[in-house]
Each structure stands twice: as C-alpha cells, then as structure tokens.
Design a protein around this motif. Structure first.
Motif, PDB file in Angstrom:
ATOM      1  N   ALA A 148     -28.024  -7.504 -24.274  1.00 22.97           N
ATOM      2  CA  ALA A 148     -27.471  -6.194 -24.033  1.00 22.97           C
ATOM      3  C   ALA A 148     -27.734  -5.997 -22.439  1.00 22.97           C
ATOM      4  CB  ALA A 148     -28.453  -5.342 -24.697  1.00 22.97           C
ATOM      5  N   ASP A 149     -28.618  -6.359 -21.704  1.00 26.66           N
ATOM      6  CA  ASP A 149     -28.990  -6.234 -20.334  1.00 26.66           C
ATOM      7  C   ASP A 149     -27.767  -6.935 -19.654  1.00 26.66           C
ATOM      8  OD1 ASP A 149     -30.471  -5.257 -17.942  1.00 26.66           O
ATOM      9  OD2 ASP A 149     -30.828  -7.532 -17.775  1.00 26.66           O
ATOM     10  N   THR A 150     -27.537  -8.013 -20.157  1.00 29.21           N
ATOM     11  CA  THR A 150     -26.518  -9.066 -19.449  1.00 29.21           C
ATOM     12  C   THR A 150     -25.233  -8.233 -19.497  1.00 29.21           C
ATOM     13  OG1 THR A 150     -27.711 -11.146 -19.517  1.00 29.21           O
ATOM     14  CG2 THR A 150     -25.384 -11.341 -19.193  1.00 29.21           C
ATOM     15  N   ILE A 151     -25.105  -7.938 -20.641  1.00 28.74           N
ATOM     16  CA  ILE A 151     -23.750  -7.082 -21.152  1.00 28.74           C
ATOM     17  C   ILE A 151     -23.352  -5.883 -20.215  1.00 28.74           C
ATOM     18  CG2 ILE A 151     -22.262  -6.140 -22.855  1.00 28.74           C
ATOM     19  CD1 ILE A 151     -23.539  -8.375 -24.798  1.00 28.74           C
ATOM     20  N   ALA A 152     -24.256  -5.161 -19.947  1.00 29.42           N
ATOM     21  CA  ALA A 152     -24.386  -4.045 -19.353  1.00 29.42           C
ATOM     22  C   ALA A 152     -24.143  -4.114 -17.896  1.00 29.42           C
ATOM     23  CB  ALA A 152     -25.788  -3.043 -19.683  1.00 29.42           C
ATOM     24  N   ILE A 165     -19.295   2.150 -29.902  1.00 25.69           N
ATOM     25  CA  ILE A 165     -19.524   0.769 -30.232  1.00 25.69           C
ATOM     26  C   ILE A 165     -19.498   0.544 -31.658  1.00 25.69           C
ATOM     27  CG2 ILE A 165     -21.330  -1.301 -30.199  1.00 25.69           C
ATOM     28  CD1 ILE A 165     -22.584   0.381 -27.861  1.00 25.69           C
ATOM     29  N   THR A 166     -18.600  -0.672 -32.150  1.00 27.31           N
ATOM     30  CA  THR A 166     -18.515  -0.935 -33.550  1.00 27.31           C
ATOM     31  C   THR A 166     -19.505  -2.055 -33.612  1.00 27.31           C
ATOM     32  OG1 THR A 166     -16.739  -2.803 -33.298  1.00 27.31           O
ATOM     33  CG2 THR A 166     -16.014  -0.347 -33.581  1.00 27.31           C
ATOM     34  N   GLY A 167     -19.915  -2.312 -34.968  1.00 26.78           N
ATOM     35  CA  GLY A 167     -20.894  -3.470 -35.201  1.00 26.78           C
ATOM     36  C   GLY A 167     -22.160  -3.046 -34.836  1.00 26.78           C
ATOM     37  N   SER A 168     -22.615  -1.797 -34.626  1.00 25.41           N
ATOM     38  CA  SER A 168     -23.906  -1.427 -33.793  1.00 25.41           C
ATOM     39  C   SER A 168     -25.131  -1.018 -34.677  1.00 25.41           C
ATOM     40  CB  SER A 168     -23.505  -0.204 -33.039  1.00 25.41           C
ATOM     41  OG  SER A 168     -22.997   0.932 -33.651  1.00 25.41           O
ATOM     42  N   SER A 169     -25.012  -1.541 -36.119  1.00 28.53           N
ATOM     43  CA  SER A 169     -26.086  -1.191 -36.930  1.00 28.53           C
ATOM     44  C   SER A 169     -27.407  -2.393 -36.719  1.00 28.53           C
ATOM     45  CB  SER A 169     -25.616  -1.153 -38.270  1.00 28.53           C
ATOM     46  OG  SER A 169     -25.329  -2.596 -38.763  1.00 28.53           O
ATOM     47  N   THR A 170     -26.902  -3.446 -36.096  1.00 27.81           N
ATOM     48  CA  THR A 170     -27.830  -4.262 -35.889  1.00 27.81           C
ATOM     49  C   THR A 170     -27.453  -5.510 -34.785  1.00 27.81           C
ATOM     50  OG1 THR A 170     -26.697  -6.292 -37.265  1.00 27.81           O
ATOM     51  CG2 THR A 170     -28.340  -4.580 -38.280  1.00 27.81           C
ATOM     52  N   GLY A 171     -28.185  -6.241 -34.307  1.00 32.48           N
ATOM     53  CA  GLY A 171     -27.757  -7.292 -33.202  1.00 32.48           C
ATOM     54  C   GLY A 171     -27.567  -6.779 -31.935  1.00 32.48           C
ATOM     55  N   ILE A 172     -26.394  -7.648 -31.359  1.00 33.33           N
ATOM     56  CA  ILE A 172     -25.814  -7.049 -29.984  1.00 33.33           C
ATOM     57  C   ILE A 172     -25.518  -5.853 -29.867  1.00 33.33           C
ATOM     58  CG2 ILE A 172     -24.354  -7.786 -28.150  1.00 33.33           C
ATOM     59  CD1 ILE A 172     -24.669 -10.643 -29.206  1.00 33.33           C
ATOM     60  N   GLY A 173     -24.906  -5.318 -30.899  1.00 31.30           N
ATOM     61  CA  GLY A 173     -24.124  -4.161 -30.998  1.00 31.30           C
ATOM     62  C   GLY A 173     -25.241  -3.005 -30.955  1.00 31.30           C
ATOM     63  N   HIS A 190     -29.748   4.729 -22.730  1.00 24.74           N
ATOM     64  CA  HIS A 190     -30.826   4.559 -21.781  1.00 24.74           C
ATOM     65  C   HIS A 190     -30.074   4.891 -20.256  1.00 24.74           C
ATOM     66  CE1 HIS A 190     -33.464   2.669 -18.421  1.00 24.74           C
ATOM     67  NE2 HIS A 190     -34.377   3.072 -19.366  1.00 24.74           N
ATOM     68  N   ASP A 191     -28.816   4.154 -20.189  1.00 20.43           N
ATOM     69  CA  ASP A 191     -28.191   4.441 -18.771  1.00 20.43           C
ATOM     70  C   ASP A 191     -27.440   5.737 -18.818  1.00 20.43           C
ATOM     71  OD1 ASP A 191     -28.991   1.861 -18.251  1.00 20.43           O
ATOM     72  OD2 ASP A 191     -27.043   0.753 -18.735  1.00 20.43           O
ATOM     73  N   GLY A 192     -27.552   6.595 -19.822  1.00 17.53           N
ATOM     74  CA  GLY A 192     -26.865   7.890 -19.666  1.00 17.53           C
ATOM     75  C   GLY A 192     -25.847   8.196 -20.310  1.00 17.53           C
ATOM     76  N   TYR A 193     -25.407   7.367 -21.177  1.00 21.82           N
ATOM     77  CA  TYR A 193     -24.037   7.552 -22.084  1.00 21.82           C
ATOM     78  C   TYR A 193     -24.360   8.591 -23.161  1.00 21.82           C
ATOM     79  CZ  TYR A 193     -21.179   3.771 -19.844  1.00 21.82           C
ATOM     80  OH  TYR A 193     -20.172   3.042 -18.985  1.00 21.82           O
ATOM     81  N   ARG A 194     -23.368   9.053 -23.737  1.00 23.06           N
ATOM     82  CA  ARG A 194     -23.496   9.450 -24.933  1.00 23.06           C
ATOM     83  C   ARG A 194     -22.576   8.424 -26.020  1.00 23.06           C
ATOM     84  NH1 ARG A 194     -20.865  14.791 -26.264  1.00 23.06           N
ATOM     85  NH2 ARG A 194     -22.069  14.755 -28.163  1.00 23.06           N
ATOM     86  N   VAL A 195     -23.258   7.941 -26.827  1.00 22.43           N
ATOM     87  CA  VAL A 195     -22.719   6.853 -27.853  1.00 22.43           C
ATOM     88  C   VAL A 195     -22.430   7.273 -28.963  1.00 22.43           C
ATOM     89  CG1 VAL A 195     -23.262   4.524 -28.417  1.00 22.43           C
ATOM     90  CG2 VAL A 195     -24.184   5.445 -26.147  1.00 22.43           C
ATOM     91  N   ALA A 210     -28.560  -3.352 -29.882  1.00 20.94           N
ATOM     92  CA  ALA A 210     -29.205  -3.544 -28.490  1.00 20.94           C
ATOM     93  C   ALA A 210     -28.477  -2.979 -27.323  1.00 20.94           C
ATOM     94  CB  ALA A 210     -29.723  -4.937 -28.421  1.00 20.94           C
ATOM     95  N   LEU A 211     -26.972  -2.896 -27.509  1.00 18.53           N
ATOM     96  CA  LEU A 211     -26.187  -2.656 -26.446  1.00 18.53           C
ATOM     97  C   LEU A 211     -26.033  -0.906 -26.470  1.00 18.53           C
ATOM     98  CD1 LEU A 211     -24.262  -3.027 -24.135  1.00 18.53           C
ATOM     99  CD2 LEU A 211     -22.522  -3.516 -25.493  1.00 18.53           C
ATOM    100  N   ALA A 212     -26.102  -0.569 -27.640  1.00 18.03           N
ATOM    101  CA  ALA A 212     -26.183   0.772 -27.694  1.00 18.03           C
ATOM    102  C   ALA A 212     -27.364   1.467 -27.320  1.00 18.03           C
ATOM    103  CB  ALA A 212     -26.079   1.197 -29.364  1.00 18.03           C
TER     104      ALA A 212
END
Length: 251
Positions: free
Chosen positions: A203-207, A7-15, A24-29, A17-19
């Motif tokens: 993030a919940d909707t995206i996942a 995930i790029t842009g993952s320091s804040t915001g949607i990125g 939580h869903d079991g990915y290594r991110v 939250a999605l990380a």
C-alpha cells in the motif's frame, strides 16, 4: 478540499491496506467488496472518513448503482482503485473452462464494468485518476497460473490501450503490478514466494506511485527485475527455468 477515493476489493489484502493508507493521507474513502461485515468493521475504526458500499463487481447494474450513490453521498470521485479479483491455481491435468470463465468474469469483466461506469464521468469533468490492480503474473506464462496470468495480462493490455485516450481528456490511468504480497489469497500457496512483502508495504508503494502519477507501479523491485529478465529470455531458456516450477506429478 478533501479528496474522495473509491476502492473495490477493499475488505482484505492490498485493497484494505490501501484504504487504510489513503485515510491516513487525508482522503475520504468509499470501500466496496462483497463482505459487508468486513467493510463495516473497517468503517467503524475510521468514523466520518469511510463510506461503506457493498458490491459484487460482476453485477454491472450494481456497479452503476454504487458509483451513483458514492457521488451523490460523498462527492465526485477523484481516485478510483479497482482491486477486486480472485486467484486460483490451475494445471493442465485439471484445467477447467468453467473456472477460467469465473476468473475472467471477476478479474477482467468486473474491472471492465467499473471502467465503463467511471470513465465517462471523469472524461466529462476532465479530471480524475483510475488505478487497476493486475499482477506481475501478467508478464508471462508461469506454471499453475495459466488463467490467473491471462486475466492480468488482459488488464495490462487494456490499460495500455486506454492510457493515451484518457490522457487527452485529462484523466490519469495507472496499472499496478504487484509481486508476492502477504494476503489471504497468497496464503493458499504451497510453494516458496520470493521477495514476499506485507500488504502495508504494498500500500505504501502504491500510494507513493499514485501521488507521482506513474502509469505503472510494479513492485517489489527485485521481483520486477527478475520477471522482466525472464520475459526477455528466448523461449528455450525461459522454459528451462519455468520447468523448475512444475508441481510433482505424484501430488
């Protein structure tokens, strides 16, 4: 086998939250952004589950280096989410081609560098899922969002064009079009933001949408309906409504 997400842009915001949601869903991110400290703090809260790869996506060579490092150190990327982007309001009275150039460099060309890097590997493997974060602002021109909306429209068109080409190679592609989400970027807004939702809700909707393999994930649904209705109106009616969004001239 544990899936790998980048995930790029993952320091804040949607990125960010999605990380959190994907961990939580079991990915290594693998998380990427320009803020190395924020990424390191996030990883410290998820030991063994998060890889930190600082990155400025406007540097094509750095994008390739980070991608290679992730695949070497964590494994083949199953899901790549390109969420890096910026948002600055602009108006006719202070329109700047330099500001336009900077926003396109990050929002569009930065995403293009990521696509250029990831697509060949996924095509060769005949597997993988790419998601690009755009915005409902890409559906039509709204006052104050001439440049931002144009960058998001470009991403929508780009993904719509690439979708059938990637599909025949076994690679999924999703475009994500959020409405107003409570993030550091939207906190700069000084106007009402209808149907505002939290980054965790986003993030919940995206996942859920990614799990279903949707081409487009657009939310919240009330904003999706409103923006599509506005887009469908004749220009005369549309402008009658968007004129109400103009900022006062005495500002």
């Amino acid at each position: 086998m544990t899936k790998i997400a980048w995930i790029t842009g993952s320091s804040t915001g949607i990125g960010r939250a999605l990380a959190e949601r994907l961990v939580h869903d079991g990915y290594r991110v693998a998380v990427s952004a320009r803020s190395a400290d924020a990424l390191a703090l996030f990883a410290a809260n998820h030991p063994g589950k998060v890889g930190v790869y600082p990155l400025d996506v406007t540097d094509p060579a750095a994008v390739k280096q980070v991608f290679a490092a992730i695949e070497r150190e964590m494994g083949a990327i199953d899901l790549a989410v390109f969420a890096a982007g910026s948002y600055t309001r602009d108006y006719a009275e202070d329109f700047s081609s330099e500001r336009t150039r900077q926003m396109f460099d990050l929002n569009v060309l930065g995403t293009a560098s990521c696509l250029e890097t990831v697509m060949p590997a996924m095509i060769a493997r005949r597997s993988g899922h790419i998601a690009v974060v755009a915005s409902v602002s890409g559906y039509l021109g709204l006052p104050g969002a001439a440049t931002y909306g144009a960058t998001k429209a470009a991403l929508n068109v780009m993904c719509e064009a690439l979708y059938p080409e990637l599909e025949r190679h076994g690679v999924k592609l999703t475009i994500i079009n959020p409405g107003f989400v409570d993030t550091p970027l939207t906190k700069k807004n000084d106007f009402p933001m209808p149907f505002l939702i939290s980054s965790e809700e986003a993030a919940d909707t995206i996942a859920k949408g990614l799990a279903k393999g949707k081409f487009e994930i657009i939310f919240p649904w009330k904003m999706a309906v409103a923006i599509r209705l506005l887009h469908a109106l004749p220009h005369s009616l549309r402008f009658a409504l968007t004129r109400k969004m103009l900022r006062p001239l005495d500002r």
